[in-house]
Motif scaffolding. Structure first.
Motif, mmCIF file in Angstrom:
data_model
loop_
_atom_site.group_PDB
_atom_site.id
_atom_site.type_symbol
_atom_site.label_atom_id
_atom_site.label_comp_id
_atom_site.label_asym_id
_atom_site.label_seq_id
_atom_site.Cartn_x
_atom_site.Cartn_y
_atom_site.Cartn_z
ATOM 1 N N ILE A 146 -0.123 6.424 2.111
ATOM 2 C CA ILE A 146 -0.727 5.284 1.534
ATOM 3 C C ILE A 146 -0.751 5.648 0.164
ATOM 4 C CG2 ILE A 146 -2.817 3.947 1.402
ATOM 5 C CD1 ILE A 146 -1.170 3.167 3.677
ATOM 6 N N ARG A 147 -0.253 4.971 -0.932
ATOM 7 C CA ARG A 147 -0.305 5.021 -2.234
ATOM 8 C C ARG A 147 -1.299 4.019 -2.973
ATOM 9 N NH1 ARG A 147 2.481 9.934 -2.749
ATOM 10 N NH2 ARG A 147 4.085 9.885 -1.178
ATOM 11 N N ASP A 148 -1.595 3.003 -2.458
ATOM 12 C CA ASP A 148 -2.630 2.218 -3.142
ATOM 13 C C ASP A 148 -2.260 1.803 -4.456
ATOM 14 O OD1 ASP A 148 -4.246 1.971 -1.042
ATOM 15 O OD2 ASP A 148 -5.590 3.517 -1.387
ATOM 16 N N PHE A 149 -0.791 1.244 -4.596
ATOM 17 C CA PHE A 149 -0.376 0.820 -6.096
ATOM 18 C C PHE A 149 -1.161 -0.299 -6.690
ATOM 19 C CE2 PHE A 149 3.595 1.764 -3.532
ATOM 20 C CZ PHE A 149 3.984 3.019 -4.114
ATOM 21 N N ALA A 150 -2.010 -0.908 -5.977
ATOM 22 C CA ALA A 150 -2.950 -2.043 -6.552
ATOM 23 C C ALA A 150 -3.890 -1.244 -7.409
ATOM 24 C CB ALA A 150 -3.640 -2.804 -5.562
ATOM 25 N N LYS A 151 -4.342 -0.062 -7.340
ATOM 26 C CA LYS A 151 -5.487 0.584 -7.963
ATOM 27 C C LYS A 151 -4.845 0.643 -9.642
ATOM 28 C CE LYS A 151 -3.643 5.364 -7.357
ATOM 29 N NZ LYS A 151 -4.063 6.656 -6.791
ATOM 30 N N HIS A 152 -3.650 0.354 -9.854
ATOM 31 C CA HIS A 152 -3.177 0.411 -11.169
ATOM 32 C C HIS A 152 -3.202 -1.034 -11.884
ATOM 33 C CE1 HIS A 152 -2.316 4.827 -10.838
ATOM 34 N NE2 HIS A 152 -1.439 4.590 -10.116
ATOM 35 N N LEU A 153 -3.552 -1.912 -11.162
ATOM 36 C CA LEU A 153 -3.444 -3.162 -11.711
ATOM 37 C C LEU A 153 -4.795 -3.382 -12.291
ATOM 38 C CD1 LEU A 153 -2.311 -6.326 -9.959
ATOM 39 C CD2 LEU A 153 -4.391 -6.534 -11.126
ATOM 40 N N ASN B 35 1.892 11.335 12.955
ATOM 41 C CA ASN B 35 0.565 11.882 12.066
ATOM 42 C C ASN B 35 1.046 12.136 10.525
ATOM 43 O OD1 ASN B 35 -1.810 11.841 13.798
ATOM 44 N ND2 ASN B 35 -0.160 13.026 15.002
ATOM 45 N N ALA B 36 2.307 11.738 10.439
ATOM 46 C CA ALA B 36 2.645 12.227 8.946
ATOM 47 C C ALA B 36 1.930 11.584 7.883
ATOM 48 C CB ALA B 36 4.140 11.438 8.873
ATOM 49 N N TRP B 37 1.330 10.473 8.006
ATOM 50 C CA TRP B 37 0.347 9.863 6.884
ATOM 51 C C TRP B 37 -0.759 10.631 6.584
ATOM 52 C CZ3 TRP B 37 2.250 5.265 5.252
ATOM 53 C CH2 TRP B 37 3.394 4.571 6.046
ATOM 54 N N THR B 38 -1.338 11.435 7.621
ATOM 55 C CA THR B 38 -2.705 12.038 7.423
ATOM 56 C C THR B 38 -2.254 13.663 7.409
ATOM 57 O OG1 THR B 38 -3.048 11.966 9.729
ATOM 58 C CG2 THR B 38 -4.086 10.303 8.110
ATOM 59 N N ALA C 250 0.778 -1.188 -0.169
ATOM 60 C CA ALA C 250 -0.065 -0.116 -0.009
ATOM 61 C C ALA C 250 0.910 1.238 0.039
ATOM 62 C CB ALA C 250 -0.926 -0.017 1.180
ATOM 63 N N TRP C 251 2.357 1.103 0.446
ATOM 64 C CA TRP C 251 2.999 2.343 0.613
ATOM 65 C C TRP C 251 4.492 1.684 0.255
ATOM 66 C CZ3 TRP C 251 6.530 2.896 4.764
ATOM 67 C CH2 TRP C 251 6.439 1.949 5.624
ATOM 68 N N HIS D 71 2.186 2.345 8.863
ATOM 69 C CA HIS D 71 3.051 1.814 9.744
ATOM 70 C C HIS D 71 3.770 2.914 10.656
ATOM 71 C CE1 HIS D 71 6.344 -1.425 10.552
ATOM 72 N NE2 HIS D 71 5.912 -0.937 11.720
ATOM 73 N N TYR D 72 3.300 3.247 11.932
ATOM 74 C CA TYR D 72 3.522 4.181 12.636
ATOM 75 C C TYR D 72 4.943 4.375 13.423
ATOM 76 C CZ TYR D 72 -1.212 5.413 11.657
ATOM 77 O OH TYR D 72 -2.603 5.823 11.065
ATOM 78 N N THR D 73 5.242 5.464 13.544
ATOM 79 C CA THR D 73 6.441 5.568 14.213
ATOM 80 C C THR D 73 6.600 7.020 14.478
ATOM 81 O OG1 THR D 73 8.875 5.604 14.516
ATOM 82 C CG2 THR D 73 7.965 6.259 12.201
ATOM 83 N N ARG D 74 7.157 7.208 16.243
ATOM 84 C CA ARG D 74 7.068 8.709 16.475
ATOM 85 C C ARG D 74 8.795 9.179 16.369
ATOM 86 N NH1 ARG D 74 3.298 6.198 19.874
ATOM 87 N NH2 ARG D 74 1.548 7.612 20.602
ATOM 88 N N GLN D 75 9.353 8.742 15.347
ATOM 89 C CA GLN D 75 10.855 8.961 15.232
ATOM 90 C C GLN D 75 11.501 9.528 14.085
ATOM 91 O OE1 GLN D 75 13.683 5.938 17.178
ATOM 92 N NE2 GLN D 75 11.862 4.780 16.906
ATOM 93 N N LEU D 76 10.312 10.026 13.005
ATOM 94 C CA LEU D 76 10.681 10.704 11.938
ATOM 95 C C LEU D 76 11.486 11.995 12.107
ATOM 96 C CD1 LEU D 76 7.683 9.900 9.736
ATOM 97 C CD2 LEU D 76 9.649 8.714 9.850
ATOM 98 N N TRP D 77 11.353 12.525 13.286
ATOM 99 C CA TRP D 77 12.058 13.676 13.367
ATOM 100 C C TRP D 77 13.494 13.350 13.500
ATOM 101 C CZ3 TRP D 77 14.876 13.622 17.860
ATOM 102 C CH2 TRP D 77 14.759 12.538 18.838
ATOM 103 N N LEU D 78 13.826 12.277 14.027
ATOM 104 C CA LEU D 78 15.330 11.705 14.265
ATOM 105 C C LEU D 78 16.008 11.547 13.082
ATOM 106 C CD1 LEU D 78 17.734 10.848 15.894
ATOM 107 C CD2 LEU D 78 16.475 8.720 16.422
#
Length: 607
Positions: free
Chosen positions: A45-52, A364-367, A37-38, A305-312
């Motif tokens: 979320i990119r939803d690559f399967a939408k192009h199948l 909250n990067a995803w949204t 999905a990403w 897939h969540y993480t609180r460490q992207l700032w790092l």
């Protein structure tokens, strides 16, 4: 040898279709086929399967049942025979994250093309790319960090192999007409692949990249132990910009005139930005592709897939990317201060600096970060920009105590490479290195939604940081004439359908106080027509500390508002060197101080 094999056939350039033939030996009666999905490194979320487009399956005995389970998964009923699955993918996403095909280039990201087979993702994965048949592709070659097998030549179409599915989808392929340069970093071959024919100086580009790579290697003291090659895959197009890190390569997208011109000297702004992008993605070779958040071991690609460490991981990388350019001598210390000042201003001028913490921004990067709207400047902190400024603050504090951020990164890389980092790892590392008080302070910087102590950090690194009012929405750095500051609208604008239109409104600013909203079309101020050219003149000339009638369209209504004519608050960064010894040690370049007369003339207002 048991393996999973994919053939990627360029079926139709005009229709942008790639035909994928997946073959494997089933080890159970039912297998699930799923598309990610990403893609790791891009947290949306990119939803690559939408192009199948089509899918069917068979074995030696005939057709097999394929039933779709959800937006990205199919259930395949198998017999005890090798299985062949054939499907087509639409490939026309002009980005570094997916798949793209036209008569000039094929960008093949396996994450957007290759269905994973449940239970077999740990097996070796084979990728077969036959030469395209269209006449336009006669001179195409293929570049990838995947290992060529079965007598496939480097840069040739043929058969490639990855250790497992995770390695496969971490290995983009670039096919087309391109030029290639090679250089060494610590005896490891590095390749620069640049698509198309361009008016540029590729040897100079490769030489500059070699210096940048060496600087990033010096941060960690060595290349990763398993790094036996590295590929910069640069897709050159008319309009585009971006990059995505991979373990042995990076896929990059740039405009044609971002490349260095023949006989150019110091990098222009476009080339400097491209070098910084390359620097950023290369730093990720250590910092997120090997050392990574523990929760990413392994990646879960079916959903967020969540993480609180992207700032790092993104913030520190953003700090070191431009720093490598000045340390390698590719840009001057003074130019680096301009770049740093813009980063500071983007953060300090935004109300979000007092609203969202770095850990919340990461989680909250995803949204939020990846789906920004007109209110983002008020609500979303960039874990890239503010994360880089946190690294800047740590650098200052550590250097004041005889250490450096480089020492901290080396310690973390050595101690957490196998396990990954958790939310406490940076603070535990600071404590282990003898900086327990700083660890507690840094924890507050990360978890609280407060401005960072940037002026203190600047002083520790031999700089003075002052702030002045903005002259317009695009003003981010440098001195300004303090005796002739215009009023500040505190809103973003662009011309749409011939009218100056509001794109965003900064909370607390003049436009917000007047009740202006995103989407409003500005018609007149104080009775004078508003155009793209007249608006800054009106803001410059109308008497300060007054309210003036602002006439707007809001959807289909004609409204009049009262706009305060006020100067902006002092939130735009102005940096200058004040201690050449500290600054030279930090930047590894000789720093010359400005004369007092020049400094005083350009002195900005202190916040």
């Amino acid at each position: 040898m048991n393996l999973v094999s994919y053939q990627l056939k360029i079926l139709s350039i005009a229709s942008h279709r790639v035909e994928v033939t997946l073959t494997f030996m089933p080890d159970q009666p039912v297998h699930q086929l799923s598309m990610p999905a990403w893609i790791p490194g891009s947290y949306m979320i990119r939803d690559f399967a939408k192009h199948l487009l089509t899918i069917s399956a068979s074995d030696i005995s005939g057709p097999l049942m394929v039933q779709q389970l959800d937006k990205q998964s199919w259930q395949l009923t198998c017999r005890d025979n090798p299985v062949t699955v054939v499907y087509q993918v639409y490939a026309f996403d002009l980005s570094v994250r997916a798949a793209y095909l036209d008569d000039e280039i094929a960008v093949l990201n396996p994450a957007a093309l290759c269905l994973a087979v449940s239970g077999l993702d740990a097996l070796p994965q084979q990728l077969v790319v036959p030469p395209p048949e269209a006449a336009a592709t006669a001179n195409w070659r293929l570049a990838t960090a995947l290992t060529p097998v079965d007598d496939t030549a480097v840069l040739g179409f043929g058969t490639y192999q990855a250790a497992d599915y995770a390695s496969l989808i971490d290995s983009p392929l670039l096919a087309g007409v391109f030029n290639i340069e090679q250089f060494q970093v610590n005896d490891v071959p590095h390749y620069l692949v640049v698509t198309g024919e361009n008016l540029t100086d590729l040897p100079r580009f490769a030489q500059d990249l070699q210096q940048i790579c060496q600087q990033q290697c010096d941060v960690f003291g060595t290349l990763p132990a398993d790094l036996n090659q590295y590929w910069f895959l640069l897709w050159v197009t008319e309009q585009g910009y971006g990059g995505l890190e991979h373990k042995f390569s990076t896929l990059l997208l740039c405009n044609r005139y971002d490349l260095p011109g023949p006989n150019s000297s110091e990098p222009d702004d476009n080339y400097q930005q491209l070098l910084a992008l390359c620097s950023h993605e290369y730093f990720h070779t250590w910092w997120v592709k090997r050392l990574m958040p523990a929760e990413f071991k392994p990646y879960q690609l079916a959903a967020e897939h969540y993480t609180r460490q992207l700032w790092l991981y993104e913030g520190f990388t953003s700090y070191f990317d431009d720093l490598a350019l000045v340390k390698s001598g590719l840009i001057s210390p003074e130019r680096y201060l301009t770049i740093l000042g813009k980063t500071i201003s983007r953060v300090t001028r935004s109300p979000s600096d007092n609203l969202q913490s770095l850990v919340a921004s990461s989680f909250n990067a995803w949204t939020k970060f990846y789906k920004q709207d007109e209110n983002a400047i008020n609500a979303v902190v960039s874990y890239y920009a503010k994360g880089a400024l946190l690294a800047f603050c740590l650098e200052g504090a550590l250097r004041q105590q005889g250490s450096s951020l480089q020492q901290l990164c080396q310690y973390m890389y050595q101690h957490y490479l196998e396990t990954g980092t958790d939310e406490n790892s940076l603070f535990a590392s600071l404590t282990a290195l003898g900086f327990a008080t700083l660890a507690d302070t840094a924890r507050d910087w990360v978890s609280q939604s407060n401005p960072l102590p940037l002026q203190q950090a600047a002083l520790q690194l031999g700089l003075e940081l002052r702030f002045r009012p903005a002259t317009d929405h695009n003003d981010l750095c440098g001195p300004a004439n303090q005796n002739c500051l215009p009023a500040y609208l505190a809103a973003g604008v662009k011309v749409q359908q011939g009218l100056v239109t509001i794109t965003q409104v900064i909370e607390g600013g003049a436009a917000h106080q007047a009740g202006v909203m995103a989407g409003d079309q500005l018609l007149a101020l104080a009775g004078w027509k508003i155009t793209e050219q007249s608006l800054p003149q009106l803001l410059q000339r109308l008497p300060s500390a007054t309210e003036q009638v602002l006439t707007i369209y809001r959807k289909d209504r004609l409204l009049t508002l009262q706009l305060p004519i006020t100067v902006a608050p002092a939130k735009i960064a102005c940096l200058q060197f004040t201690d050449s010894d500290k600054a030279s040690t930090w930047l590894q370049q000789e720093v010359t101080l400005q004369t007092a007369a020049i400094v005083d003339q350009a002195a900005p207002v202190t916040s």
